[in-house]
Design a protein around this motif. Sequence first.
Motif, short mmCIF file in Angstrom:
data_model
loop_
_atom_site.label_atom_id
_atom_site.label_comp_id
_atom_site.label_asym_id
_atom_site.label_seq_id
_atom_site.Cartn_x
_atom_site.Cartn_y
_atom_site.Cartn_z
N GLY A 1 58.05 -38.24 40.01
CA GLY A 1 57.71 -36.87 40.39
C GLY A 1 58.75 -35.84 40.00
O GLY A 1 59.23 -35.09 40.84
N ASP B 1 60.89 -28.94 39.14
CA ASP B 1 60.34 -29.35 40.44
C ASP B 1 60.52 -30.85 40.62
O ASP B 1 60.28 -31.64 39.70
CB ASP B 1 58.85 -28.99 40.54
CG ASP B 1 58.65 -27.49 40.67
OD1 ASP B 1 59.58 -26.82 41.16
OD2 ASP B 1 57.58 -26.98 40.26
N SER C 1 60.07 -34.23 43.35
CA SER C 1 59.46 -34.82 44.56
C SER C 1 59.35 -36.32 44.33
O SER C 1 58.58 -36.76 43.48
CB SER C 1 58.08 -34.20 44.79
OG SER C 1 57.35 -34.93 45.75
N ARG C 2 60.17 -37.10 45.02
CA ARG C 2 60.15 -38.55 44.79
C ARG C 2 60.11 -39.33 46.10
O ARG C 2 60.55 -38.85 47.14
CB ARG C 2 61.40 -38.99 44.00
CG ARG C 2 61.49 -38.38 42.61
CD ARG C 2 62.60 -39.02 41.80
NE ARG C 2 62.26 -40.38 41.40
CZ ARG C 2 63.14 -41.24 40.86
NH1 ARG C 2 64.40 -40.89 40.69
NH2 ARG C 2 62.75 -42.46 40.51
N GLY C 3 59.60 -40.55 46.02
CA GLY C 3 59.62 -41.44 47.17
C GLY C 3 61.04 -41.93 47.41
O GLY C 3 61.78 -42.18 46.46
N ALA C 4 61.44 -42.05 48.68
CA ALA C 4 62.82 -42.42 48.98
C ALA C 4 62.90 -43.51 50.04
O ALA C 4 62.01 -43.66 50.88
CB ALA C 4 63.60 -41.20 49.45
N THR D 1 59.41 -38.89 51.41
CA THR D 1 59.72 -38.29 50.10
C THR D 1 60.83 -37.26 50.30
O THR D 1 61.01 -36.74 51.40
CB THR D 1 58.50 -37.57 49.50
OG1 THR D 1 58.11 -36.52 50.39
CG2 THR D 1 57.34 -38.51 49.28
N ALA E 1 62.12 -33.62 48.38
CA ALA E 1 61.61 -32.67 47.40
C ALA E 1 62.48 -31.43 47.32
O ALA E 1 63.16 -31.07 48.29
CB ALA E 1 60.17 -32.28 47.73
N GLY E 2 62.46 -30.81 46.15
CA GLY E 2 63.19 -29.57 45.92
C GLY E 2 63.02 -29.18 44.47
O GLY E 2 62.05 -29.59 43.82
N MET F 1 63.93 -30.84 51.42
CA MET F 1 62.79 -31.12 52.29
C MET F 1 62.51 -32.62 52.29
O MET F 1 62.32 -33.22 51.24
CB MET F 1 61.55 -30.35 51.81
CG MET F 1 60.30 -30.64 52.62
SD MET F 1 60.45 -30.29 54.38
CE MET F 1 59.92 -28.58 54.45
N ALA G 1 59.81 -35.30 53.59
CA ALA G 1 58.48 -35.40 54.19
C ALA G 1 58.29 -36.81 54.73
O ALA G 1 58.55 -37.79 54.06
CB ALA G 1 57.40 -35.08 53.15
N ALA H 1 54.35 -30.24 52.81
CA ALA H 1 55.05 -31.48 53.11
C ALA H 1 54.54 -32.02 54.43
O ALA H 1 54.40 -31.28 55.39
CB ALA H 1 56.56 -31.23 53.20
N VAL I 1 54.20 -44.93 45.53
CA VAL I 1 54.11 -43.49 45.31
C VAL I 1 53.25 -43.23 44.08
O VAL I 1 53.11 -44.08 43.21
CB VAL I 1 55.49 -42.84 45.06
CG1 VAL I 1 56.38 -42.95 46.27
CG2 VAL I 1 56.17 -43.43 43.84
N SER J 1 52.28 -39.44 41.70
CA SER J 1 52.62 -38.02 41.67
C SER J 1 51.47 -37.18 41.12
O SER J 1 51.03 -37.38 39.99
CB SER J 1 53.86 -37.80 40.81
OG SER J 1 54.93 -38.53 41.35
N THR K 1 54.70 -35.68 45.07
CA THR K 1 54.54 -37.12 45.17
C THR K 1 53.87 -37.48 46.48
O THR K 1 54.19 -36.92 47.52
CB THR K 1 55.93 -37.77 45.06
OG1 THR K 1 56.35 -37.66 43.69
CG2 THR K 1 55.91 -39.24 45.45
N ILE L 1 53.13 -40.61 49.13
CA ILE L 1 53.70 -41.93 49.44
C ILE L 1 52.92 -42.59 50.56
O ILE L 1 52.50 -41.93 51.51
CB ILE L 1 55.21 -41.83 49.78
CG1 ILE L 1 55.83 -43.23 49.92
CG2 ILE L 1 55.47 -41.01 51.05
CD1 ILE L 1 57.36 -43.24 49.82
N THR M 1 51.19 -39.33 53.33
CA THR M 1 52.31 -38.39 53.34
C THR M 1 52.40 -37.68 51.99
O THR M 1 52.46 -38.33 50.95
CB THR M 1 53.63 -39.11 53.65
OG1 THR M 1 53.52 -39.71 54.94
CG2 THR M 1 54.81 -38.13 53.63
N GLY N 1 54.55 -35.19 49.61
CA GLY N 1 55.96 -34.84 49.50
C GLY N 1 56.21 -33.48 48.90
O GLY N 1 56.91 -33.35 47.90
N GLY N 2 55.68 -32.42 49.50
CA GLY N 2 55.93 -31.08 49.00
C GLY N 2 57.21 -30.50 49.56
O GLY N 2 58.06 -31.23 50.09
N THR N 3 57.35 -29.17 49.45
CA THR N 3 58.58 -28.52 49.89
C THR N 3 58.36 -27.57 51.07
O THR N 3 59.31 -27.03 51.61
CB THR N 3 59.19 -27.69 48.73
OG1 THR N 3 58.17 -26.82 48.22
CG2 THR N 3 59.69 -28.58 47.62
#
Lengths: 458, 479
Positions: free
Chosen positions: A388, A395, A397-400, A418, A420-421, A454, A456, B241, B400, B402, B422, B424, B472, B474-476
């Motif tokens: 992402g 932009d 956004s990744r799974g963590a 996730t 994001a930023g 952020m 999520a 998010a 995940v 995207s 993304t 998840i 879920t 994964g936005g901001t």
Amino acid sequence: MSDASLSLFESDHLTRLAQRILAQARAQGADAAEVMIAEGDSVEVQVRLGQVERLSKAREKGLGLRIFFGQRSASASTSDLTEASLERLVADTCAMAKAVAEDASSGLPDAELMAKDFPDLDVYDPTTLTIDQEIRLARQAEDAAMQADLRITNSEGADCAAGHSAVLLANTHGFIGAHRSSSYSLSVTPVAVDPQGKGMQRDAWYTVGRKFRALDPPETVGREAARRTVRRLGARKIPTQKVPVVFDPETARSLLGHLASAVSGYAVYKGASFLIGQLGKSLAPEFIDIYDDGRLPGGLGSRPFDGEGLPTRKTPVVERGVLVNYLLDTYSGRKLGMPSTGNAARSIGESPTVAPTNFYLAPGSASPEDILRSVKQGLYVTELIGFGVNMVTGDYSRGAVGIWIENGELAYPVEEITIAGNLKRIFADIEIVGNDLVFRGRIASPTIKIREMMVAGE
Amino acid sequence: MEPTAVVDLSYFSLQERQIQEALGRVKARDVDYADIYFESCTAESVSMEEGIVKRAVKSISQGAGVRAIAGEKTGFAYSDELSPRDLAIAAETARYIANSPQGETPIAVTHRQPLPHNLYPLKRPLTEIATAERVNLLHLIDQEARRYDPRIRNVMASFSTEHKVILVVNSEGLLIGDVQPLSRLQVTCIAEDKGNRQSGTYGGGGRVEFAFYFEEDRARRYAREAARQAILNLEAVDAPAGVMPVVLGSGWPGILLHEAIGHGLEADFNRRKTSAFSELIGQQVASEVCTIVDDGTIPFRRGSLNIDDEGTPTSSTVLIEKGILRAYMTDRLNARLLGIPLTGNGRREDFRSVVLPRMTNTFMLAGESEPEDILRSVKKGLYAVSFGGGQVDITSGKFVFSASEAYLIEDGRVTAPIKGATLIGNGPEILRKVSMVGHDLRLDEGIGTCGKDGQSVPVGVGLPTIRVDEITVGGTVAS
């Protein structure tokens, strides 16, 4: 070149072969041409639960060719080095080159820029490992992981690999260069089961280097793999919120990787990077320095000349927080009106592109513990998954996967979240850089803390 | 339709005696099974940007992979030379795994099998498409994308073809070959408006004729789609998010199935009991509206094969039937060790790679809901119609994927486009949360590539419109 004793090469023979191909291309009317010959051998074993599960051995070679008719060009490659096959390859490549468009920026580098000295970068170790040696190392590493904790009950296996490779590059400027390198690696992927029945977790650890002696001992690799796996057990989700995020060196280097892609001359001239028009502008705080160093002794990305035969060098990319250089090869440099930075990367089958050599964020003075202590509530990221990342906009956004930080201490594992930023914001928001820089690949970073991202979750 | 030419030993300039000897050498006393995979591949690609076709690339590779299986152990070696001497060296290495004396008896190749089906008979081999024809195709793309909107600033397009010939011989006397054509057309557009830059990507392909790209206006449609996405993204707002209902559109969003459950149902992880789906056969893993299939036999599809890379005919395998887990996807090694059927999913990237159980075309069968009703059922959520890549952690089950084109759903209506985000979730749980399945099953356009253990293979996915009650995002922006 002087080093005619490449063990993998019958160097004289291959030099003559390269020169013959260049002459054939000329004879067919080509104005310029370049030949690359690569050869390699490798042995790899995989052990699982003490048993050898896979053993592979390989030896291969290939020849790549780039031909220019004026400003038209085409590339081709083959693993079949018989005379008839190579003659056909030259003819096919000439035909392809004539069918594509003129491109004002195409062509070999200027002749006077070609590499002239070939320093020994300490990237070759003649040590060969026998299959049995590799099996022993993999078993030791996996054993150490299995013994480290009762909750480790299964394994995706341990891998040990060793390989040597050699590259010869020649072009119609009269340039001929060759270099050889070696690599050794050992990795373990244990699986732990949650005693409370809350599922399984796996993680992994590894050691990699140009020199066999530089590898970490198998016991160290196994124990670290176990530690990383067990600490994930019982992971939970957390509520969606904005918090400081600490990236461990493994995940921090993925951020550096995105930066390396964004400063590639190709992404820049195509308008496919969030860093176009940013040269000379502030990207990060003043304490940030990022370098690409193609001549780092023993580096996994080190080599005396790049994929076009230009000398490699150390290029500052970010100095005191300011973006000072893109990474360029000849073509992308011409498109942007700048000289190559010696970052041409070329596989046998492709025309050159840009890649980092040894790309790293210079270490700061804070220990990883100091960094964690600075966080009241936040996330310590240990693994990222998914794709992402939008290089055009930055932009992100990744799974963590990671560990929740409470009052400066690692509190409990978290997953299915996730982060994001936007990469521009993320680099600008670097608050602390750790002192723990270790090269475990071509791209490296110490631990870093980002002011806020952020997260999520629930 | 002309029949596909039979691939035989002569294609690789080999004699039967050499093969028998090599097989005999590798099939040592304690080797359960041995095979040799021969491959010859010609790959060609042209690419365009800034309105001109700048690059043409061709690569030719040939080689053989020799494998010996003893219990759970695999010995493997490969060579890019096909001489009897090189095959002998590879055979020696492969059988090393068995720790037993070398086999001496040549193994007769007695089962020359015809292909079980002929899924991609091409009238014109891809190697016969001239560079000039490829160049013209890319010009068509470029013009169409630029015509779409003046804010399109750059168009990057590439057209790639692969002509792969394979031959598998094994210690059971099997000899079978296949010619596997594959092509792909891809377009990326960059749009710019007042300093805001965005991209859009689209494409398609399969084991198809060159003419495929001109039929049904495909090439130009791909160009317009890429341009449309780039322009749309200029107006995209920040993604939300948090946990919310998500409606997935039909087609490519099937990547959900590939990541969430597909990899977890590959037999190797289940033999090792490292998959979140291990030992769940016969159990409910999805809601009753979900039936999921892996089908390698759909004509001309990117993920299809006549035979897998061990010579097993491909098939259609029901993985999940009305929510119940029915089967894993297998290769020979894992099918034998687990005592389950061969499904024709033993695949490898090339002769340099070992065989692994891999997906072909993985999709969910159509349900009964109207796609409009599915959207209307959501008060506040996300409607995702196109995706970039995805990834899964097999052991924890977390996956995940995207979104590259998605919209907010507000009171049952599709509203603002959002920036990529993304999603998840947890594989064994997510399909239990599928509450509605549309009647509009669609397969993707044919651009999917799946990575596993460093090997890439072409795959397909498909999905009807579905509603996932919660996942879920994964936005901001806190939602």
